[in-house]
Enzyme design. Structure first.
Site, PDB file in Angstrom:
ATOM      1  N   CYS A 153     -20.361  41.027  90.006  1.00  0.00           N
ATOM      2  CA  CYS A 153     -20.833  42.167  90.975  1.00  0.00           C
ATOM      3  C   CYS A 153     -19.839  42.914  91.730  1.00  0.00           C
ATOM      4  O   CYS A 153     -20.268  44.010  92.072  1.00  0.00           O
ATOM      5  CB  CYS A 153     -22.103  41.405  92.064  1.00  0.00           C
ATOM      6  SG  CYS A 153     -23.283  40.612  90.967  1.00  0.00           S
ATOM      7  N   HIS A 179     -23.474  46.654  97.535  1.00  0.00           N
ATOM      8  CA  HIS A 179     -24.158  45.886  96.383  1.00  0.00           C
ATOM      9  C   HIS A 179     -25.674  45.709  96.508  1.00  0.00           C
ATOM     10  O   HIS A 179     -25.801  45.117  97.707  1.00  0.00           O
ATOM     11  CB  HIS A 179     -23.436  44.669  96.066  1.00  0.00           C
ATOM     12  CG  HIS A 179     -23.826  43.902  94.893  1.00  0.00           C
ATOM     13  ND1 HIS A 179     -24.316  44.338  93.791  1.00  0.00           N
ATOM     14  CD2 HIS A 179     -24.162  42.679  94.761  1.00  0.00           C
ATOM     15  CE1 HIS A 179     -24.858  43.602  92.837  1.00  0.00           C
ATOM     16  NE2 HIS A 179     -24.796  42.351  93.726  1.00  0.00           N
ATOM     17  N   ASN A 217     -30.877  43.925  90.758  1.00  0.00           N
ATOM     18  CA  ASN A 217     -29.484  43.818  91.120  1.00  0.00           C
ATOM     19  C   ASN A 217     -28.895  44.057  89.780  1.00  0.00           C
ATOM     20  O   ASN A 217     -28.935  43.336  88.760  1.00  0.00           O
ATOM     21  CB  ASN A 217     -29.030  42.177  91.556  1.00  0.00           C
ATOM     22  CG  ASN A 217     -27.528  41.989  91.492  1.00  0.00           C
ATOM     23  OD1 ASN A 217     -26.980  42.739  90.969  1.00  0.00           O
ATOM     24  ND2 ASN A 217     -27.406  40.692  92.133  1.00  0.00           N
TER      25      ASN A 217
HETATM   26  O1  UT7 Z   1     -25.025  39.690  93.330  1.00  0.00           O
HETATM   27  C1  UT7 Z   1     -24.823  38.408  94.084  1.00  0.00           C
HETATM   28  C2  UT7 Z   1     -25.400  37.441  93.594  1.00  0.00           C
HETATM   29  N1  UT7 Z   1     -26.772  37.276  94.060  1.00  0.00           N
HETATM   30  C3  UT7 Z   1     -27.020  37.182  95.341  1.00  0.00           C
HETATM   31  O2  UT7 Z   1     -26.453  37.660  96.172  1.00  0.00           O
HETATM   32  C4  UT7 Z   1     -28.495  36.649  95.354  1.00  0.00           C
HETATM   33  C5  UT7 Z   1     -28.438  35.562  96.639  1.00  0.00           C
HETATM   34  N2  UT7 Z   1     -29.630  34.748  96.987  1.00  0.00           N
HETATM   35  C6  UT7 Z   1     -30.677  35.420  97.247  1.00  0.00           C
HETATM   36  O3  UT7 Z   1     -30.734  36.455  97.088  1.00  0.00           O
HETATM   37  C7  UT7 Z   1     -31.742  34.506  97.395  1.00  0.00           C
HETATM   38  O4  UT7 Z   1     -31.439  33.110  98.077  1.00  0.00           O
HETATM   39  C8  UT7 Z   1     -32.912  34.346  96.350  1.00  0.00           C
HETATM   40  C9  UT7 Z   1     -33.652  35.596  96.402  1.00  0.00           C
HETATM   41  C10 UT7 Z   1     -32.370  33.936  95.012  1.00  0.00           C
HETATM   42  C11 UT7 Z   1     -34.023  33.156  96.748  1.00  0.00           C
HETATM   43  O5  UT7 Z   1     -34.587  33.337  97.967  1.00  0.00           O
HETATM   44  P1  UT7 Z   1     -34.654  32.289  99.137  1.00  0.00           P
HETATM   45  O6  UT7 Z   1     -35.267  32.764 100.489  1.00  0.00           O
HETATM   46  O7  UT7 Z   1     -33.092  31.752  99.499  1.00  0.00           O
HETATM   47  O8  UT7 Z   1     -35.275  31.176  98.408  1.00  0.00           O
HETATM   48  P2  UT7 Z   1     -35.099  29.740  97.970  1.00  0.00           P
HETATM   49  O9  UT7 Z   1     -34.150  29.769  96.881  1.00  0.00           O
HETATM   50  O10 UT7 Z   1     -34.961  28.874  99.363  1.00  0.00           O
HETATM   51  O11 UT7 Z   1     -36.614  29.264  97.358  1.00  0.00           O
HETATM   52  C12 UT7 Z   1     -37.846  29.379  98.096  1.00  0.00           C
HETATM   53  C13 UT7 Z   1     -38.780  28.868  97.083  1.00  0.00           C
HETATM   54  C14 UT7 Z   1     -38.574  27.588  96.380  1.00  0.00           C
HETATM   55  O12 UT7 Z   1     -39.763  26.582  96.344  1.00  0.00           O
HETATM   56  P3  UT7 Z   1     -39.952  25.425  97.236  1.00  0.00           P
HETATM   57  O13 UT7 Z   1     -38.584  24.421  96.743  1.00  0.00           O
HETATM   58  O14 UT7 Z   1     -39.811  25.858  98.722  1.00  0.00           O
HETATM   59  O15 UT7 Z   1     -41.098  24.624  96.834  1.00  0.00           O
HETATM   60  C15 UT7 Z   1     -38.663  28.037  95.133  1.00  0.00           C
HETATM   61  O16 UT7 Z   1     -38.913  27.326  93.843  1.00  0.00           O
HETATM   62  O17 UT7 Z   1     -39.292  29.834  96.352  1.00  0.00           O
HETATM   63  C16 UT7 Z   1     -39.448  29.255  95.077  1.00  0.00           C
HETATM   64  N3  UT7 Z   1     -39.082  30.401  94.035  1.00  0.00           N
HETATM   65  C17 UT7 Z   1     -39.870  31.165  93.680  1.00  0.00           C
HETATM   66  N4  UT7 Z   1     -41.250  31.651  93.879  1.00  0.00           N
HETATM   67  C18 UT7 Z   1     -41.878  32.529  93.344  1.00  0.00           C
HETATM   68  C19 UT7 Z   1     -38.011  30.567  93.615  1.00  0.00           C
HETATM   69  N5  UT7 Z   1     -37.943  31.606  92.954  1.00  0.00           N
HETATM   70  C20 UT7 Z   1     -39.090  32.222  92.863  1.00  0.00           C
HETATM   71  C21 UT7 Z   1     -39.782  33.223  92.331  1.00  0.00           C
HETATM   72  N6  UT7 Z   1     -41.268  33.253  92.471  1.00  0.00           N
HETATM   73  N7  UT7 Z   1     -39.050  34.194  91.439  1.00  0.00           N
END
Ligand code: UT7
Length: 321
Positions: free
Chosen positions: A114, A248, A278
């Protein structure tokens, strides 16, 4: 007079097919509400089989050349930042060169995921200022849809395909036009937090994106705020002198949190993550081109570019357009 790399033109290209969150929700266990709330993403473009990293990159490059008033024959250096090359080799930059019909020049790829466009801009800036070329095509192009695990809802909803390009030209200037500072970083000890689980030298397969999202998020906000502080200090400017930040586009929450840390108002941040998701190395040049074409970024504006990605790698650049 000072020899600087100036921004001479920009361009971009998006695949024909646009996919909404609702359409994705018919394929994986997710929802429009979750994706918008956690990331700000509403749409992403997904490449058809005939649309590749090289073809999208070449389309973006053609626009950038036209904006700069240059021909392919004027280009002495082509750098493509990508993590999704058409082939393991040759470099996508040489494929772009062939599509453009550009004669003998320097052409290679940069792999910094990225942050690839920031790395490519920094390398092009150095090469232009040492006389290696007069005009450079710096391209970020990705087809991340090809390396997504479409069963993994934690990653597949986050990415899209596309390309952005910039023509940088070496010019003697008597003011502060051009690239004023760049900063690059990498910390390889975090390579397991965002990676692809395949490759020619390990599995012999292309592999899929794997990410510990929460950890990446945390590092992104800290590292981006820090590197933005560094480039601003390098040029002796403060946040209130920045006209536009082109970040980004990984997650709107990362962009908002970083801007808040630096005291930058949201009105001066270019946002495309809602429309493109992204697009890795393509995200910064895509957003830059959009803001140049719609008239937000104008000659004389002070613009800051920043990105962070797998490796971890991250970087920033300050330029006077
Ligand atoms: O380009 C550079 C690289 N990428 C990034 O910079 C991305 C960096 N990270 C992020 O943007 C965020 O961490 C994410 C968008 C990937 C995730 O958001 P979050 O608020 O950190 O969510 P989380 O990973 O803590 O997940 C929360 C919940 C989980 O359920 P439980 O364990 O709390 O029951 C996940 O299983 O959301 C669930 N979850 C989803 N639910 C619906 C994860 N992905 C999805 C989804 N749809 N697509």
């Amino acid at each position: 007079m000072t020899l600087r790399a100036i921004l001479a033109g920009t361009g971009s290209a998006l695949p024909r097919t646009r996919v909404s969150n609702a359409e994705l929700a018919t394929r994986v266990d997710t929802s429009d509400e979750w994706i918008v709330e956690r990331t700000g993403i509403r749409f992403r473009h997904i490449a058809e089989p005939d649309e590749t990293t090289a073809t999208l990159g070449a389309d973006a490059a053609k626009q950038a050349l036209a904006a700069a008033g240059l021909e392919p024959a004027d280009i002495g250096l082509i750098i493509v930042a990508t993590a999704t090359p058409d082939n393991t080799f040759p470099a996508s930059a040489t494929k772009v060169q062939a599509i453009l019909g550009a004669p003998d020049c320097i052409a290679f790829d940069v792999a910094a995921v990225c942050s690839g466009f920031l790395y490519a801009v920094s390398v092009a800036d150095s090469m232009l200022r040492t006389g290696a070329a007069k005009h450079a095509l710096v391209i970020g192009s990705e087809t991340f849809s090809r390396i997504l695990d479409w069963e993994d809802r934690t990653t597949c909803v986050l990415f899209g395909d596309g390309a952005g390009a910039a023509v940088l030209s070496a010019k003697d200037v008597d003011d502060d036009q051009g690239i004023l500072a760049t900063r690059l970083h990498a910390e390889g000890q975090y390579c397991d937090m965002l990676y692809v689980d395949g490759g020619p030298s390990t599995t012999g397969t292309v592999g899929h994106v794997r990410m510990q999202g929460r950890e990446v998020f945390r590092h992104a906000v800290t590292n981006l705020a820090s590197v933005l502080g560094e480039v601003m200090a390098d040029v002796g400017l403060s946040a209130d002198q920045i006209d536009w930040v082109v970040p980004h586009q990984a997650n709107k929450r990362i962009i908002d949190a970083t801007a808040k840390k630096l005291g930058l108002p949201a009105e001066r941040v270019v946002l495309t993550v809602d429309q493109h998701a992204n697009t890795s190395a393509a995200s910064v040049p895509l957003a830059l081109d959009l803001a140049v074409r719609d008239g937000r970024i104008k000659r004389g504006d002070l613009v800051v570019l920043e990105a962070m990605g797998g490796g971890f790698t991250w970087g920033a650049a300050v330029l006077r357009v």
